[in-house]
Design an enzyme around this catalytic site. Structure first.
Site, short mmCIF file in Angstrom:
data_model
loop_
_atom_site.label_atom_id
_atom_site.label_comp_id
_atom_site.label_asym_id
_atom_site.label_seq_id
_atom_site.Cartn_x
_atom_site.Cartn_y
_atom_site.Cartn_z
N GLN A 31 0.85 -1.20 0.00
CA GLN A 31 0.00 0.00 0.00
C GLN A 31 0.89 1.24 0.00
OE1 GLN A 31 -3.40 -0.48 3.09
NE2 GLN A 31 -1.90 -2.01 3.66
N VAL A 51 3.64 4.17 -0.89
CA VAL A 51 3.95 4.96 -2.09
C VAL A 51 5.42 5.41 -2.05
CG1 VAL A 51 1.57 5.76 -2.31
CG2 VAL A 51 3.20 7.15 -1.01
N HIS A 97 -1.52 1.62 -4.09
CA HIS A 97 -1.87 3.03 -3.89
C HIS A 97 -0.94 3.98 -4.63
CE1 HIS A 97 -4.10 1.89 0.12
NE2 HIS A 97 -4.77 1.55 -0.96
N CYS A 142 -0.43 14.34 -15.46
CA CYS A 142 -1.24 15.52 -15.78
C CYS A 142 -2.72 15.15 -15.71
CB CYS A 142 -0.88 15.99 -17.19
SG CYS A 142 -1.96 17.29 -17.80
N CYS A 168 -4.15 15.70 -19.69
CA CYS A 168 -3.78 14.84 -20.83
C CYS A 168 -3.18 13.50 -20.39
CB CYS A 168 -2.81 15.57 -21.77
SG CYS A 168 -1.13 15.68 -21.13
N CYS A 177 2.04 20.53 -16.47
CA CYS A 177 2.44 19.63 -17.55
C CYS A 177 3.25 20.37 -18.61
CB CYS A 177 1.16 19.07 -18.17
SG CYS A 177 1.42 18.00 -19.57
N GLY A 214 2.83 -4.48 9.05
CA GLY A 214 2.83 -3.03 9.29
C GLY A 214 1.67 -2.27 8.69
#
Ligand code: BJW
Ligand code: ZN
Length: 252
Positions: free
Chosen positions: A100, A102, A118, A126, A129, A147, A187
């Site tokens: 999970q 990042v 996640h 962006c 687009c 972007c 964890g």
């Protein structure tokens, strides 16, 4: 910490393991977890930072928060728990690591295959687009990055509340949970769905589900056993048993 005879036996025999990790595995690398008195959300409100509406209301504030976290993550190093899982991947034929997190620490430790539920804070995209940007920086103090192709707002490539998880990745995680002999839940508070449902599916399908956490959680009563302690201390013990068993198999 002693490992139960049942778990030792399983580790010695198994060839199919699935692991789900949460922010607690990175706590020993100096990255804050989300919940609890020291957690990120004791100080910052998720409803103001971790959903798309909050982002659209105040992209600068949301980017300031994620830029701070990106800095902390880039300075952190994988710990003994991340490294133990890298070795586990080399020892088990059917090994699936689902995270999970990042923070990209599994990949930085050397994990070959990670199912990221996640997203990953090292990427942005962006909102107009869809173009991916590897490492956007704040355009100027107090401004959200834009972007290079269309000028649209960039957002971190993470999954906020109310957003769908990447469906192929989620499906693969559930499939691994359905077929594994041993499931390790490391964890995580087990409060956020659908991720928290993955160990439950493993248990329903007859897998032995072991939780590794510094404290009991929502998932504890639904696991086969809970190993209370730090992931960085417990996971290397499990990998030692696997390694010894492999050595034994090779010599027999
Ligand atoms: C240690 C340790 C050490 C410390 N060693 N251990 C079913 C029921 C109820 C609600 C829902 C449901 N299905 C969906 C929902 C809604 C929602 C949800 O789950 N809400 C609940 C919170 C009530 N889920 C969603 O919205 C998801 N999307 C979705 O379902 O889409 C479909 C849908 C759409 C619309 C309507 C309905 C359905 C998306 C969830 C996205 C979660 N995103 C976040 C933020 C990511 C970006 C960012 O990083 O900013 O992901 S939230 C946050 O929580 C983050 C984490 O990945 C996630 C889990 O947290 P984690 O990792 O468990 O951290 P903690 O802090 O909670 O726990 C740490 C643990 O470590 C503790 O237990 C410590 O004890 C332990 N620990 N040190 C071992 N050294
Ligand atoms: Zn664009």
């Amino acid at each position: 910490m002693t490992i139960s005879p049942r778990l030792t036996e399983l580790l010695e025999a198994t060839d199919s393991v699935c692991v789900l990790t949460g922010s607690g595995i990175s706590a020993e690398s100096g990255i804050a977890t989300f919940r609890g008195p020291e957690g990120l959300w004791a100080k910052f409100k998720p409803q103001e930072l971790a959903n798309f509406d909050a982002f659209m209301r105040n992209p600068e504030l949301v980017w300031e928060w994620y830029t701070y976290r990106k800095t902390v993550m880039s300075q952190a190093q994988p710990n003994a728990a991340h490294h133990a899982l890298v070795e586990m991947e080399t020892l088990i034929t059917d090994f699936t690591l689902v995270t999970q997190n990042v923070d990209n620490l599994h990949a930085r430790a050397g994990a070959k295959r990670v199912l990221e539920l996640h997203g990953n804070l090292e990427r942005s995209y962006c909102i107009e687009c869809g173009l991916f940007a590897a490492d956007p920086i704040l355009a100027a103090k107090g401004e959200a990055p834009r972007c290079t192709q269309c000028g649209g707002l960039l957002r971190p490539d993470v999954i906020w509340f109310g957003e769908l998880l990447p469906q192929m990745v989620l499906q693969e995680a559930f499939r691994a949970a359905e077929r594994c002999d041993l499931f390790l839940c490391v964890g995580t508070s087990g409060l956020v769905y659908p991720a928290a449902g993955i160990p439950l599916v493993a248990r329903e399908q007859g897998s032995y589900v072991v939780e590794v956490n510094t404290e009991p959680t929502e998932l504890s009563r639904r696991c086969s056993e809970t190993l209370l302690g730090k992931a960085g201390e417990i996971l290397p013990l499990l990998t030692n048993i696997l390694r010894d068993a492999q050595g034994g198999r090779q010599h027999s």
